[in-house]
Structures are given as structure tokens and as C-alpha cells.
Scaffold this motif. Sequence first.
Motif, PDB file in Angstrom:
ATOM      1  N   LEU A 109     -17.519-125.786 -99.578  1.00  0.00           N
ATOM      2  CA  LEU A 109     -17.717-124.951 -98.386  1.00  0.00           C
ATOM      3  C   LEU A 109     -18.456-123.661 -98.730  1.00  0.00           C
ATOM      4  N   ASP A 110     -18.115-123.056 -99.859  1.00  0.00           N
ATOM      5  CA  ASP A 110     -18.798-121.818-100.270  1.00  0.00           C
ATOM      6  C   ASP A 110     -20.271-122.080-100.530  1.00  0.00           C
ATOM      7  N   GLN A 111     -20.574-123.180-101.211  1.00  0.00           N
ATOM      8  CA  GLN A 111     -21.970-123.505-101.500  1.00  0.00           C
ATOM      9  C   GLN A 111     -22.744-123.770-100.217  1.00  0.00           C
ATOM     10  N   ALA A 112     -22.115-124.469 -99.271  1.00  0.00           N
ATOM     11  CA  ALA A 112     -22.773-124.760 -97.991  1.00  0.00           C
ATOM     12  C   ALA A 112     -23.100-123.482 -97.243  1.00  0.00           C
ATOM     13  N   ASP A 118     -27.432-127.188 -93.370  1.00  0.00           N
ATOM     14  CA  ASP A 118     -27.178-127.684 -92.022  1.00  0.00           C
ATOM     15  C   ASP A 118     -26.058-128.714 -91.994  1.00  0.00           C
ATOM     16  N   THR A 119     -25.911-129.449 -93.096  1.00  0.00           N
ATOM     17  CA  THR A 119     -24.953-130.546 -93.135  1.00  0.00           C
ATOM     18  C   THR A 119     -24.373-130.699 -94.532  1.00  0.00           C
ATOM     19  N   ILE A 120     -23.073-130.989 -94.577  1.00  0.00           N
ATOM     20  CA  ILE A 120     -22.403-131.403 -95.807  1.00  0.00           C
ATOM     21  C   ILE A 120     -22.171-132.906 -95.717  1.00  0.00           C
ATOM     22  N   GLU A 144     -11.717-129.839 -91.984  1.00  0.00           N
ATOM     23  CA  GLU A 144     -10.820-128.887 -91.336  1.00  0.00           C
ATOM     24  C   GLU A 144     -11.375-127.471 -91.343  1.00  0.00           C
ATOM     25  N   HIS A 145     -12.039-127.089 -92.428  1.00  0.00           N
ATOM     26  CA  HIS A 145     -12.438-125.687 -92.594  1.00  0.00           C
ATOM     27  C   HIS A 145     -13.942-125.425 -92.442  1.00  0.00           C
ATOM     28  N   ALA A 146     -14.744-126.464 -92.255  1.00  0.00           N
ATOM     29  CA  ALA A 146     -16.197-126.269 -92.093  1.00  0.00           C
ATOM     30  C   ALA A 146     -16.495-125.900 -90.640  1.00  0.00           C
ATOM     31  N   LYS A 148     -18.634-123.746 -89.412  1.00  0.00           N
ATOM     32  CA  LYS A 148     -20.016-123.402 -89.092  1.00  0.00           C
ATOM     33  C   LYS A 148     -21.019-124.447 -89.564  1.00  0.00           C
ATOM     34  N   THR A 149     -20.557-125.442 -90.300  1.00  0.00           N
ATOM     35  CA  THR A 149     -21.460-126.446 -90.874  1.00  0.00           C
ATOM     36  C   THR A 149     -20.991-127.838 -90.482  1.00  0.00           C
ATOM     37  N   SER A 150     -21.922-128.673 -90.082  1.00  0.00           N
ATOM     38  CA  SER A 150     -21.576-130.052 -89.746  1.00  0.00           C
ATOM     39  C   SER A 150     -21.245-130.837 -91.011  1.00  0.00           C
ATOM     40  N   VAL A 151     -20.372-131.829 -90.853  1.00  0.00           N
ATOM     41  CA  VAL A 151     -19.922-132.628 -91.994  1.00  0.00           C
ATOM     42  C   VAL A 151     -20.088-134.106 -91.684  1.00  0.00           C
ATOM     43  N   TRP A 152     -20.693-134.832 -92.629  1.00  0.00           N
ATOM     44  CA  TRP A 152     -20.774-136.286 -92.529  1.00  0.00           C
ATOM     45  C   TRP A 152     -19.847-136.868 -93.588  1.00  0.00           C
ATOM     46  N   VAL A 153     -18.827-137.594 -93.163  1.00  0.00           N
ATOM     47  CA  VAL A 153     -17.911-138.251 -94.091  1.00  0.00           C
ATOM     48  C   VAL A 153     -18.275-139.733 -94.145  1.00  0.00           C
ATOM     49  N   VAL A 154     -18.536-140.224 -95.343  1.00  0.00           N
ATOM     50  CA  VAL A 154     -19.001-141.605 -95.508  1.00  0.00           C
ATOM     51  C   VAL A 154     -17.928-142.417 -96.237  1.00  0.00           C
ATOM     52  N   ASP A 155     -17.484-143.480 -95.582  1.00  0.00           N
ATOM     53  CA  ASP A 155     -16.479-144.351 -96.180  1.00  0.00           C
ATOM     54  C   ASP A 155     -17.126-145.492 -96.941  1.00  0.00           C
TER      55      ASP A 155
END
Length: 309
Positions: A109-112, A118-120, A144-146, A148-155
Motif C-alpha cells: 500500500l505504501d509503494q502504491a 492506478d492499480t495494485i 480493506e485498506h486501499a 485510494k487505489t484500485s485493486v485487482w485480486v487474481v485467483d
Amino acid sequence: MTKKILIAVGDCSHSRAAVKYAAAISQPAEDLSYTLFNIQAAIPGILLEEAYKTPECEAEIEALIRERDNAAKCTVGELKDLLVSNGVSEDRIEVLVAPMEHGMAKDILDQAEEGNYDTIVLGSKGLTPRRDVFVGTTATKVVEHALKTSVWVVDEYTESSDILIAVDASQNSLHVLDHVISMLGAKSRFRFVLFHVRPYLSHYYSLQCERNNPNLQKLIQERDRQRMEDFYKQAFEQFEKAGIPQRQVEIKTNEHGYDISTAILEEARRGAYGTVVIGRRGEREAFFTGRIAMRLVQKMPSPALWVVA
């Protein structure tokens, strides 16, 4: 302006799936850059404090550090090659390896935030210590904590071009569409399904309240229909402006979704979508909030889930 994707990776199959997915789904987009971000496992402080007191322990700790560093370089090198082999030009790829400072999720999160990404992108499992892998701790904490940044979770990696986008009549849903279109590119080959869950008073209050107020229930749904008509008009204008023809966009409405996350899960699994997209915020207080996002991350209704900030 170039969009930036931060892909958090480790030496695991979920990271390889995330890298391959990010490359494949964003292929039509031209203004994208990718950063492969590997966080090295922390060495216990007690070892660092004590190991240098004897030559034997000093040699072992130095060897352990070298082994860790070499493993990280091999991992990001392999994943960079995977990006390139999946069509991403090398000049759009950055590699970043850093020691863990505050914890896996916090460091991502800090790096993002610092890099204005734009996306993690990260795998649903695999980045956390072995004892935590089964619950996907890092993925859930990042979502939960992002804020301001969108998150893509890949299974898992998928070649499916079907994308389910959960929408309501809010401006944030238009922002979600903008994120999807900008990250996938104007020449997207995808099939987009705009999925709306019709509102019920029970989404705000109790089921008993809904039963006791049939006129209010009727009013809220009639107004929702009117507002969604306006929303869809704006949504199709966004797609058209991006060069995505109307034949690639479909509308689906769930008229009986007493629980929103369940309605999304059922539609996602019924339609076997490759990607499900939700907004972190919506029109209703209970709609696409952190609670729903967290449930979807835990259940993983599709190979990939986007939570758009």
C-alpha cells in the motif's frame, strides 16, 4: 497520461497467474506501465542483532541474506520474462525489490501511494507466510485498506473475455466504468455485462420494515428504474466514446436480490465470468462497501476480482 500498474509478486503460482492475467487483459491498452514489486521476507531482528557476534553465525547470516537476494532476483526476472512473452514490451516494465519494512500488505500500500499507481495487482494467495496462505491475508488486507487505489485480486489465470460490472445509479459507478475502459483500452474485445441489483428497503433497514411499508418499497424501486435509465444512457455514451460498440455491452438486473453480495456471487458463478468488477463506494450505504468487497475477496466469485476505488 500513462496508467501505472503495481504487481506485487512472490515465488508462487498465484503471482504467475496474476502477472499473466494483467498482461493479457490489458493488452489492448497502449498507455500502461508495469512494475513488478517483490518484497523480501524479513529476517528476524534477534538474528540480525546476535549473528554478528561470532564468525560462524556471521557467515551463516550473510549466506542467508545472499540466498534471499538471489531468490528475489530470480523471481522478478522470471516474471518479467513472463510479461514480455505475453506481449508487454520490455521498456514498459520496471522491476523493484525491497526488504520488508512494516508488513507485506502495508508495504504494498505504501509503494502504491508513493508511486501514484492506478492499480495494485496481486494473487489471492501466496505472498504471506505459509501459515497464512490459506486465508489470503495479504489480499484481504490490501483490499480493506486501499481506499485510494484500485485493486485487482487474481485467483487464477483466465482467457475469458466476459466481464461482470456491478453498478448502481451513482457517479461512482460511472467512475468504475471509466477505470475499466481506461485500463482495458479502446479496442477492447471484451463482453461487458452491467449488473444491477434492484434496491429493497431491507438493504437499508430490516426485512420487517420492508414488509410494513409496501408503498415506500414501491416508491424506491420506481425511482431506481428512472435513475438507472439515466445511468445507462451515460454509460453507453462512455463506451461509445471509447470506441466500444453497443453489441459488446449487455444489461442485467436482479429483481430479487435481498442480499447484494449473494446476488453478485450467484450471477458471477452462473455466467462463469472471467472478471468481476465492483466499486468500493456506491449509492447505498450498504452497497459495495468494504463489507461486500471483503466477502467477495473471500469467496472469489471469478478468476479475477477488481475493487475500484
